[in-house]
Design an enzyme around this catalytic site. Structure first.
Site, mmCIF file in Angstrom:
data_model
loop_
_atom_site.group_PDB
_atom_site.id
_atom_site.type_symbol
_atom_site.label_atom_id
_atom_site.label_comp_id
_atom_site.label_asym_id
_atom_site.label_seq_id
_atom_site.Cartn_x
_atom_site.Cartn_y
_atom_site.Cartn_z
ATOM 1 N N SER A 182 62.745 -52.005 -15.938
ATOM 2 C CA SER A 182 64.033 -51.537 -15.395
ATOM 3 C C SER A 182 64.545 -50.378 -16.251
ATOM 4 C CB SER A 182 65.039 -52.682 -15.351
ATOM 5 O OG SER A 182 66.174 -52.301 -14.624
ATOM 6 N N ASN A 183 65.827 -50.081 -16.189
ATOM 7 C CA ASN A 183 66.408 -48.985 -16.988
ATOM 8 C C ASN A 183 67.853 -49.318 -17.308
ATOM 9 O OD1 ASN A 183 68.194 -47.803 -14.837
ATOM 10 N ND2 ASN A 183 66.204 -47.737 -13.812
ATOM 11 N N HIS A 184 68.558 -48.352 -17.920
ATOM 12 C CA HIS A 184 69.888 -48.651 -18.480
ATOM 13 C C HIS A 184 71.049 -48.457 -17.516
ATOM 14 C CE1 HIS A 184 68.271 -49.184 -22.444
ATOM 15 N NE2 HIS A 184 67.669 -48.014 -22.384
ATOM 16 N N SER A 185 70.807 -48.153 -16.253
ATOM 17 C CA SER A 185 71.941 -47.864 -15.362
ATOM 18 C C SER A 185 72.831 -49.099 -15.196
ATOM 19 C CB SER A 185 71.424 -47.423 -13.989
ATOM 20 O OG SER A 185 72.500 -47.331 -13.097
ATOM 21 N N ALA A 214 69.415 -45.369 -10.352
ATOM 22 C CA ALA A 214 68.274 -45.022 -11.205
ATOM 23 C C ALA A 214 67.114 -45.878 -10.707
ATOM 24 C CB ALA A 214 68.607 -45.313 -12.658
#
Ligand code: PMT
Length: 403
Positions: free
Chosen positions: A215-218, A282
């Protein structure tokens, strides 16, 4: 912009109170009428005589004028004002405002004010960063108070960090922006009635096995702010959201998804009925080729995971966009920002792209602020550090110019 405006300037006990005199003079020179309310502690940092001289009005501190016993009506003051600006706003005063405490004239005036309220916090870096102060500021934001972000630099304590009250000229510009947005908000009310928009937000989740994912930081904050701004102007909004911890915005239809593929399906299914789409999510560019049925067991060797490309949602919508539909993309960059963003603008057939860079402090993931450039085929407009809510307003202004 400030000519004839009635501004109450609240001054609290902070070393930054010395800047309030300059601020007051700038407001008066710009044509505003200013009445100053001070807390008792503020008088120890700057004299009422100074503030009375620069504001050209008597200073209000107590509920009664100690000389003649006249009642200083906070209700009348609150009705008189077009804006209540508290600068500097100490941690103590903001905590009381957040809790609705009314134990001095500055605070009772806050509770009586029908006008927009803005605070310019000023304090030491640790006080500013403290979870309690941040919680109180979050509460004030939710209550509709405008926060004029403090700057970073040398503090009275000798420490260096964030907490310095914004410079008087910057506060005046923030005040002008508040008046401008209040006026345009008034005019813009319901300007998107009858229009439908799709907004994507948050991070996608690409499962590796039942336990792990990519995943990512959004956080979803930027996309949710866009959805709220569109809805406030009367648009029907469908918010397709990856994983976030945010509360669902009011008046918006929410569709929760996890993976890039689920987001793709949800968007493609709805896009043809929309007047436009804002692609703020994102989205993972790669996903595991195979999702393991059971938790992958570790052993002593290194391992690698084979990934395959996800489908590009924005590019797909760009290919199928019909005349009159507005498609907005985002570009989160870490290098060659403008070149990369302009490439995406063309490749995905977007009407404009919102570029943000991780190299700028206050921009990008998770925080409440962003620094963006709005780029279309004709121009690039650089916006300063703003709250994500204000950035969303500017994005929606630009969308309106395409409709
Ligand atoms: O959510 P916050 O914490 O508030 O943070 C906001 C943000 C940083 C996530 C936001 O401002 C932002 O930049 N969003 C886009 C992030 C991104 O993935 O950018 P990108 O350059 O990789 O993608 C370009 C565009 O294509 C984006 O509009 C993206 O939504 C879209 N895209 C990308 C890949 C894909 N498979 N499908 C897409 O639609």
């Amino acid at each position: 912009m400030l000519k004839g405006k009635h501004i109450i300037l609240g001054v609290t006990g902070s070393i930054a109170a010395y800047k309030s005199a300059v601020l007051c003079r700038l407001l008066v020179s710009a044509g505003a009428e200013v009445k100053v309310v001070m807390t008792n502690l503020a008088k120890q940092f700057i004299t009422p005589l100074t503030m009375a001289t620069v504001s050209k009005n008597p200073i209000l501190v107590d509920f009664f004028n100690p000389e003649n016993g006249e009642w200083n009506s906070h209700v009348k003051l609150g009705e008189w004002a077009d804006l209540y600006l508290i600068a500097p706003a100490s941690a103590n005063t903001m905590a009381k405002m957040a809790a609705g405490v009314a134990d001095n004239l500055l605070l009772t005036t806050y509770l009586s004010a029908r006008c927009p309220v803005a605070v310019a916090p000023a304090m030491d870096l640790d006080m500013y960063a403290h979870v309690a102060t941040q919680r109180n500021m979050e509460q004030l934001k939710q209550d509709g108070v405008h926060i004029i972000e403090p700057g970073s630099g040398f503090l009275a304590s000798g420490l260096i960090g964030k907490g310095r009250m914004a410079e008087p000229q910057d506060i005046v510009e923030a005040v002008e922006a508040i008046f401008a947005s209040e006026t345009t908000n008034h005019q813009k009310k319901k300007s998107l009635e009858g229009k439908r928009f799709l907004v994507t937000a948050g991070a996608t989740i690409e499962p590796i096995d039942p336990v792990r994912f990519i995943s990512n930081h959004s956080s979803g904050k930027m996309g949710y702010a866009v959805a709220e701004s569109l809805a406030k102007r009367g648009a029907e909004v469908v918010l397709v959201s990856g994983r976030t911890a945010l509360e669902k915005p009011q008046g918006v239809e929410c569709v929760d998804v996890l993976s890039a593929e689920e987001m793709f399906e949800a968007c493609v299914e709805r896009f043809s009925k929309m007047d436009g789409a804002v692609m703020c999510a994102a989205v993972a560019d790669y996903t595991p080729q195979v999702v393991a049925q059971d938790k992958i067991k570790k052993n002593d060797d290194d391992m690698s995971i084979a990934l395959k490309r996800t489908r590009d949602i924005a590019a797909h919508l760009g290919q199928h966009k019909r005349e009159g539909q507005v498609l907005v993309g985002f570009a989160m960059e870490t290098e060659n920002e403008e070149q990369n963003a302009t490439g995406k603008l063309a490749k995905k057939n977007l009407d404009f792209i919102v570029m943000n860079s991780l190299r700028k402090e206050g921009a990008g993931f998770r925080g409440d602020t962003n620094i963006v450039s709005l780029i279309d085929s004709h121009e690039k407009v650089d916006l300063p550090l703003m709250s994500k809510a204000d950035v969303a307003e500017r994005i929606v202004d630009k969308i309106e110019s395409f409709l």
